[in-house]
Design an enzyme around this catalytic site. Structure first.
Site, PDB file in Angstrom:
ATOM      1  N   ARG A 142       2.276  -6.159   8.098  1.00 20.67           N
ATOM      2  CA  ARG A 142       2.861  -5.239   7.106  1.00 20.67           C
ATOM      3  C   ARG A 142       3.780  -4.231   7.800  1.00 20.67           C
ATOM      4  NH1 ARG A 142      -0.300  -5.148   2.157  1.00 20.67           N
ATOM      5  NH2 ARG A 142      -2.095  -6.537   2.327  1.00 20.67           N
ATOM      6  N   GLU A 155     -10.118  -0.354   9.214  1.00 22.06           N
ATOM      7  CA  GLU A 155      -9.723  -0.465   7.810  1.00 22.06           C
ATOM      8  C   GLU A 155     -10.425  -1.621   7.121  1.00 22.06           C
ATOM      9  OE1 GLU A 155      -5.650  -1.068   5.173  1.00 22.06           O
ATOM     10  OE2 GLU A 155      -5.665   0.250   6.905  1.00 22.06           O
ATOM     11  N   LYS A 156     -10.640  -2.713   7.866  1.00 22.09           N
ATOM     12  CA  LYS A 156     -11.248  -3.909   7.300  1.00 22.09           C
ATOM     13  C   LYS A 156     -12.273  -4.475   8.268  1.00 22.09           C
ATOM     14  CE  LYS A 156      -6.904  -5.102   4.998  1.00 22.09           C
ATOM     15  NZ  LYS A 156      -5.758  -6.031   5.024  1.00 22.09           N
ATOM     16  N   ASP A 193      -0.025   2.197   9.516  1.00 22.80           N
ATOM     17  CA  ASP A 193       1.019   2.542   8.563  1.00 22.80           C
ATOM     18  C   ASP A 193       0.557   3.727   7.730  1.00 22.80           C
ATOM     19  OD1 ASP A 193      -0.804   1.499   6.742  1.00 22.80           O
ATOM     20  OD2 ASP A 193       0.292  -0.358   6.411  1.00 22.80           O
ATOM     21  N   ASP A 231      -5.136   0.685   9.559  1.00 25.81           N
ATOM     22  CA  ASP A 231      -3.912  -0.052   9.870  1.00 25.81           C
ATOM     23  C   ASP A 231      -2.814   0.923  10.283  1.00 25.81           C
ATOM     24  OD1 ASP A 231      -5.010  -2.495   9.413  1.00 25.81           O
ATOM     25  OD2 ASP A 231      -4.087  -2.824   7.459  1.00 25.81           O
ATOM     26  N   TYR A 248       0.376  -7.451  13.591  1.00 24.77           N
ATOM     27  CA  TYR A 248       0.230  -6.802  12.291  1.00 24.77           C
ATOM     28  C   TYR A 248       1.417  -7.132  11.379  1.00 24.77           C
ATOM     29  CZ  TYR A 248      -0.379  -3.041   8.885  1.00 24.77           C
ATOM     30  OH  TYR A 248      -0.545  -2.320   7.731  1.00 24.77           O
TER      31      TYR A 248
END
Length: 669
Positions: A330, A7-8, A105, A103, A328
């Site tokens: 979030r 994702e990043k 989620d 991520d 993580y």
């Protein structure tokens, strides 16, 4: 070649660090010695297209265009993302196997899935893609995750849920923001009336609380204490419990409003005998608090350190990405997988070495103790926020980073202490025909609470209850005198970051429909862990909320907006139902169309309602929003700003604001 799509970049680098060396860095990706590659998105590379992408006429804001409902949804590259999309397209074409490493989620799932679809990835490659779930960026944890990959097909419902949310938010936010902004111009309000299915009900909570406080009329109420003495001279007090015959002098909370009634009780009991009717002593136990979800961490850090929700999220994100000290952040879970219990000894040792101050004056934690935190049935893609195996260098952290790390570490350590044990005693006495009650709590085992001794936020009831002398049923005591306590009813308090987050997570308390409240009791609440901090900050940026010290209050514009909207848009019932439905989609209990079709019907009705009413509550209210720009990108004069929208020109700021609600970002709803 295996292609890992993170994702990043920070996650991409963490994956590459455990692949065969040497590593070769290229523009937009890293190549391992065995030819496997790691690339990444930079958050969302794609966003929902603006209305004028579907039809140029939508560039002008006109009531006759509404509602705007795309027949074929379009995604467009975000500004500055085309280069990375080109890198990914080339690598996807070359890859034999794809690994989705977004991520863990809902939005992280959609973020990579939509890139694969947008870049025309073959159905065979998409079907064979693997899912890599990483909660900890340290090499040991990343290697373990690589050994436990799952099929990406398992997560299709999660991605569908995120897609439904993104499109629904676009439809709701874009159409209603345009409808009410246009109506606002007619009553002289020159700002953008941004409406969102989460932000607006949240604003409604604040407005209603402010108005409840403003309308509050304090009233005196009275309590009676009996001062009692045993034969051996021991003294204690008991509180009078009004009987049914006193109901006409009580308020809804059971408080005595008539001074005369309380004074009469005092006259009757002073100097009289008191008889012990019941004595109940029950051993009680309190389990350690569960490890943190993001919202729970934000609430506690606001209470203890005064940190805003966004500040806590940003700090936890830095501890995860830059320092690799937390898992993580979030996360909406407060539980841990059973397999993670095997790491307890090492993580405890890590905390003890890097944050020894947490254990000063405490017994050592017992890694063999297993709290209720370890529960596979309550863990899905991500688990609670806990420290990693990396030893913290507290001196190298900022003050905020240090505070957040120690808060998370202490909560984890609490899992390895016994329960807090105490004896709760309640005594009922009769004096002159009246019922009096005395309570006490006696600590028997401090357990996990020894870690929290430095905090002064003790439970009020626990702080007020002292010890009682030994008492027996039938025992006769002497009431020395009655004591009158005069108090004043207090208004509810203004929201703070902590209480507003608590309201969002426990939104069922603010839902008017009892059936919906029952359904929502165990759901995630208003917004998600990833979006709540951003939603609160968004309302500040848009000039609808303001801070007064630690209090959060609505501005005149925020209050006017809420009074201009129908109740369905300003209460949490609808958006709470949305979250319930989106959760059902992710669990395969609801189909995408079953969610979208009723939404479209409701949207049409809401737009019609908006166009048939004027937001008179905003008459004379000045906007606090700034920097309006016309379609050329030039700043407009004050006079010209009043004509923007009325003359058909688009307000760029409004488009940016509504786009923030609709492109699927983790920072807005």
């Amino acid at each position: 070649m295996i292609l890992y799509i993170a994702e990043k970049p920070s996650l991409g680098r963490a994956i590459a660090d455990v692949l065969p060396k040497p590593l070769r860095k290229h523009e937009g990706y890293i190549e391992a010695a065995n030819g496997d590659c790691v690339s990444w998105c930079v958050g969302h590379l794609l966003e929902q297209a603006a209305p004028d992408a579907y039809d140029p006429q939508y560039k002008s804001w006109k009531p006759e265009h509404l509602p705007i409902v795309p027949q074929q949804w379009q995604l467009l590259p975000k500004k500055g993302s085309r280069g990375q999309l080109a890198v990914l397209k080339k690598l996807i074409k070359q890859a034999d196997t794809l690994v989705h490493a977004g991520d863990p989620d809902r939005e992280g799932q959609l973020l990579v899935d939509e890139v694969l679809s947008y870049l025309g990835t073959s159905s065979d490659k998409q079907s064979a893609a693997q899912r890599l779930l990483i909660n900890d960026l340290n090499p040991q944890a990343v290697s373990r995750a690589l050994g436990n990959m799952r099929s990406n097909r398992e997560f299709v419902p999660l991605s569908t849920s995120a897609l439904a949310r993104s499109r629904a938010d676009w439809l709701y936010g874009m159409n209603l923001s345009r409808a009410y902004t246009l109506q606002g111009r007619k009553v002289g309000y020159q700002g953008v009336l941004s409406v969102g299915r989460v932000q607006t009900p949240l604003l409604g909570l604040v407005v209603r609380r402010d108005e409840e406080i403003a309308a509050f009329q304090p009233k005196p109420f009275f309590e009676v204490l009996a001062q009692l003495q045993c034969d051996d001279g021991a003294r204690f007090s008991a509180r009078w419990q009004p009987s049914e015959a006193c109901q006409q002098w009580l308020d809804a909370e059971g408080r005595v409003l008539a001074r005369g009634l309380a004074e009469n009780v005092i006259r009757r009991i002073s100097g009289q005998s008191a008889h012990v009717q019941t004595v109940e002593s029950k051993p009680k136990r309190q389990a350690p608090p569960l490890p943190y979800s993001l919202s729970a961490l934000q609430i506690d850090c606001n209470k203890r350190f005064g940190m805003s929700a966004k500040e806590v999220l940003d700090t936890a994100q830095a501890l995860y990405e830059r320092h690799k000290l937390l898992t993580y952040p979030r996360s909406d879970s407060r539980h841990l997988p059973q397999a993670q219990f095997a790491d307890a000894t090492e993580i405890i040792a890590t905390i003890s070495q890097g944050a020894a101050e947490l254990l000063q004056g405490c017994e050592l934690p017992d890694p063999k103790l297993k709290s209720k935190a370890w529960d596979d049935s309550k863990v899905d893609a991500h688990h609670a926020i806990i420290p990693t195996h990396k030893v913290a260098n507290l001196a190298g952290l900022s003050a905020r980073e240090r505070q957040v790390y120690l808060q998370v570490a202490r909560q984890y350590l609490a899992q390895f202490y016994p329960h807090y044990l105490y004896l709760e005693t309640q005594v009922q006495l009769q004096i002159a025909g009246g019922l009096f009650v005395a309570k006490s709590k006696q600590q028997q085992q401090v357990g996990w609470k020894q870690l929290f001794r430095q905090e002064q936020n003790h439970d009020e009831e626990e702080a007020l209850t002292g010890s009682l002398p030994p008492l027996k049923v039938g025992q006769q005591l002497q009431c020395l005198k009655g004591e009158l306590l005069e108090k004043m009813t207090q208004p509810p308090k203004h929201f703070t970051d902590a209480t507003l987050l608590a309201a969002m997570t426990g939104i069922n308390r603010f839902v008017s429909d009892p059936q919906i409240r029952k359904v929502l009791k165990d759901t995630d609440g208003l917004g998600t862990e990833a979006t709540r901090a951003g939603i609160i900050e968004l309302l500040f940026k848009r000039g609808f909320l303001q801070r007064q010290g630690k209090s959060i209050q609505a501005t005149a514009a925020g209050t006017g907006l809420i009074h201009s909207l129908p109740d369905v848009a300003t209460t949490p019932d609808m958006t709470a139902q949305w979250e319930s439905s989106l959760d059902a989609i992710s669990r395969r209990d609801m189909k995408y169309q079953a969610f979208m079709q009723p939404l479209l019907q409701q949207l049409t009705a809401l737009v019609t309602q908006a166009q048939n009413s004027l937001p008179t509550a905003l008459s004379g209210v000045k906007t606090r929003q700034r920097n309006y720009r016309n379609t050329t990108g030039k700043r407009t004069s004050k006079a010209a700003r009043g004509k923007v929208g009325q003359t058909g020109k688009t307000v760029r700021r409004a488009e940016r604001q509504t786009k923030a609600v609709t492109h699927g970002s983790k920072s807005a709803d």
